[in-house]
Every structure is written in C-alpha cells, then in structure tokens.
Design an enzyme around this catalytic site. Structure first.
Site, PDB file in Angstrom:
ATOM      1  N   CYS A   8       0.859  -1.188   0.000  1.00  0.00           N
ATOM      2  CA  CYS A   8       0.000   0.000   0.000  1.00  0.00           C
ATOM      3  C   CYS A   8       0.894   1.236   0.000  1.00  0.00           C
ATOM      4  CB  CYS A   8      -0.980  -0.018   1.167  1.00  0.00           C
ATOM      5  SG  CYS A   8      -0.205  -0.002   2.803  1.00  0.00           S
ATOM      6  N   ASN A  11       2.379   1.553   4.169  1.00  0.00           N
ATOM      7  CA  ASN A  11       2.738   0.312   4.894  1.00  0.00           C
ATOM      8  C   ASN A  11       2.519   0.447   6.404  1.00  0.00           C
ATOM      9  OD1 ASN A  11       5.662  -1.767   5.506  1.00  0.00           O
ATOM     10  ND2 ASN A  11       3.628  -2.443   4.995  1.00  0.00           N
ATOM     11  N   CYS A  13      -1.173   0.847   7.396  1.00  0.00           N
ATOM     12  CA  CYS A  13      -2.597   0.492   7.592  1.00  0.00           C
ATOM     13  C   CYS A  13      -2.995  -0.744   6.789  1.00  0.00           C
ATOM     14  CB  CYS A  13      -3.517   1.655   7.200  1.00  0.00           C
ATOM     15  SG  CYS A  13      -3.277   3.155   8.161  1.00  0.00           S
ATOM     16  N   ARG A  14      -3.265  -0.566   5.489  1.00  0.00           N
ATOM     17  CA  ARG A  14      -3.912  -1.627   4.713  1.00  0.00           C
ATOM     18  C   ARG A  14      -3.031  -2.857   4.497  1.00  0.00           C
ATOM     19  NH1 ARG A  14      -5.135   2.306  -0.094  1.00  0.00           N
ATOM     20  NH2 ARG A  14      -3.150   3.057   0.751  1.00  0.00           N
ATOM     21  N   SER A  15      -1.799  -2.650   4.032  1.00  0.00           N
ATOM     22  CA  SER A  15      -0.975  -3.845   3.728  1.00  0.00           C
ATOM     23  C   SER A  15      -0.543  -4.591   4.992  1.00  0.00           C
ATOM     24  CB  SER A  15       0.212  -3.507   2.812  1.00  0.00           C
ATOM     25  OG  SER A  15       1.115  -2.604   3.408  1.00  0.00           O
ATOM     26  N   ASP A 123      -9.532   3.165   1.756  1.00  0.00           N
ATOM     27  CA  ASP A 123      -8.312   3.649   2.418  1.00  0.00           C
ATOM     28  C   ASP A 123      -8.677   4.312   3.745  1.00  0.00           C
ATOM     29  OD1 ASP A 123      -6.033   4.872   3.260  1.00  0.00           O
ATOM     30  OD2 ASP A 123      -5.637   5.931   1.383  1.00  0.00           O
TER      31      ASP A 123
HETATM   32  P1  4NP Z   1      -1.643   2.876   4.148  1.00  0.00           P
HETATM   33  O1  4NP Z   1      -2.231   4.263   4.724  1.00  0.00           O
HETATM   34  O2  4NP Z   1      -1.138   3.187   2.748  1.00  0.00           O
HETATM   35  O3  4NP Z   1      -2.822   1.954   4.141  1.00  0.00           O
HETATM   36  O4  4NP Z   1      -0.550   2.456   5.089  1.00  0.00           O
HETATM   37  C1  4NP Z   1      -1.561   5.484   4.601  1.00  0.00           C
HETATM   38  C2  4NP Z   1      -0.541   5.789   5.481  1.00  0.00           C
HETATM   39  C3  4NP Z   1       0.108   7.005   5.389  1.00  0.00           C
HETATM   40  C4  4NP Z   1      -0.268   7.901   4.402  1.00  0.00           C
HETATM   41  C5  4NP Z   1      -1.293   7.580   3.526  1.00  0.00           C
HETATM   42  C6  4NP Z   1      -1.940   6.365   3.620  1.00  0.00           C
HETATM   43  N1  4NP Z   1       0.379   9.146   4.307  1.00  0.00           N
HETATM   44  O5  4NP Z   1      -0.021   9.955   3.448  1.00  0.00           O
HETATM   45  O6  4NP Z   1       1.322   9.411   5.063  1.00  0.00           O
END
Ligand code: 4NP
Length: 156
Positions: A8, A11, A13-15, A123
């Site tokens: 994702c 790295n 939340c989702r992954s 997301d």
């Molecule tokens: P992830 O979530 O891609 O599911 O881990 C996010 C974590 C951080 C950010 C965006 C999405 N960010 O913009 O910092």
C-alpha cells in the site's frame, strides 16, 4: 511455498492488516511452512514506523496480533523474490510501475480483483473507517486463498 507481498502507500494500515490477517489464518490452519507473507510501501513516508494504532486495534478486536511491524519501502529485490505482489488500490499500481518498471513476470495484482466486485480497498487513512477496510481486506483474502488453491483458508 507461496511468497506473498502486500503493498500500500504507507505500509502502516492496509498492507500490514492484510499481512497479519493472512498470517493468522495460515497459522491457525497449521500451514505456516507453506507461506511467506510480508508487506511493504510504495512510498518512504512512514519507513520504520509501527502499524497505525487504529489498525492495530481493529486486528486486536479479532484477537490478531500485529507485533513486530516496521514499515519499509518495496525494492526491486522484492519483485524478484515474491511470487505475488498484491496492491490495495490503483494508485499503488501506478507507483509500483514507477518504482519497478513493467510487471514483466505478471506478479502484480489488486487485492479486490480476487472478488466478484473488483475495486480499490477503502483507504482508512482517508475514511477513518477501519471496519470497512477490515471487511474489504478479508473479502479479498477469501478470494486470494481460493485462487492459490487453499480453500480451507477462506471463510466462504
Ligand atoms: P496505508 O495508509 O497506505 O494503508 O498504510 C496510509 C498511510 C500514510 C499515508 C497515507 C496512507 N500518508 O499519506 O502518510
């Protein structure tokens, strides 16, 4: 051995949710020696960070531990090593192409492509709805494990 890397943007939340949920299913089924599962980011934004606390809480609600996470960015060596690289959304796919070039070995897919309703995983960084992401990830994993021939790891 099935080597699977979930990807994702950050790295955190989702992954990692996908990684810890699939690892939990695999462990409970006694199949830990058949899988190698990890997760990585397309960005360097959160490198070294632990899983995001609300994602940890959502897993904990289901008695799934998320210890030992440290966010990292995907590398070309990951592309060579893993059999399947499974992204959460279409923007991850664009970023993967920038980082890795063309998917010449046809290893990259989207998690919800393994369901009857292909679309981006919601997301939670934006929606703040970790329950909706929990559902999306589990639905995607149900389809993924059936695609891999491990129907016993699917809830359906
Ligand atoms: P992830 O979530 O891609 O599911 O881990 C996010 C974590 C951080 C950010 C965006 C999405 N960010 O913009 O910092």
């Amino acid at each position: 051995m099935q080597k699977i890397l979930f990807v994702c943007l950050g790295n955190i939340c989702r992954s990692p949710m996908a990684k810890f949920i699939l690892q939990d299913r695999v462990n409970k089924a006694g199949l830990a020696d058949k899988f190698e599962i990890d997760s990585a980011a397309t960005s360097s934004y959160e490198v070294g960070e632990d899983i995001y606390p609300p994602a940890r809480e959502k897993l904990k609600e289901h008695s799934i531990s998320s210890n030992g996470h440290s966010a990292r960015q995907i590398t070309k060596a990951d592309y060579a090593y893993y059999d399947r690289i499974i992204a959460m959304d279409n923007s991850n796919l664009k970023n993967l192409e920038k980082l890795l070039g063309k998917d010449k070995d046809n290893k990259i897919s989207l998690l919800l492509d393994y369901t009857d309703e292909p679309r981006d995983v919601l997301d939670p960084w934006h929606t703040r709805d970790f329950e909706a992401t929990w559902k999306d990830v589990n639905n995607g994993l149900d389809g993924l494990v059936r695609d891999l021939g491990y129907d016993e790891l699917s809830r359906s």
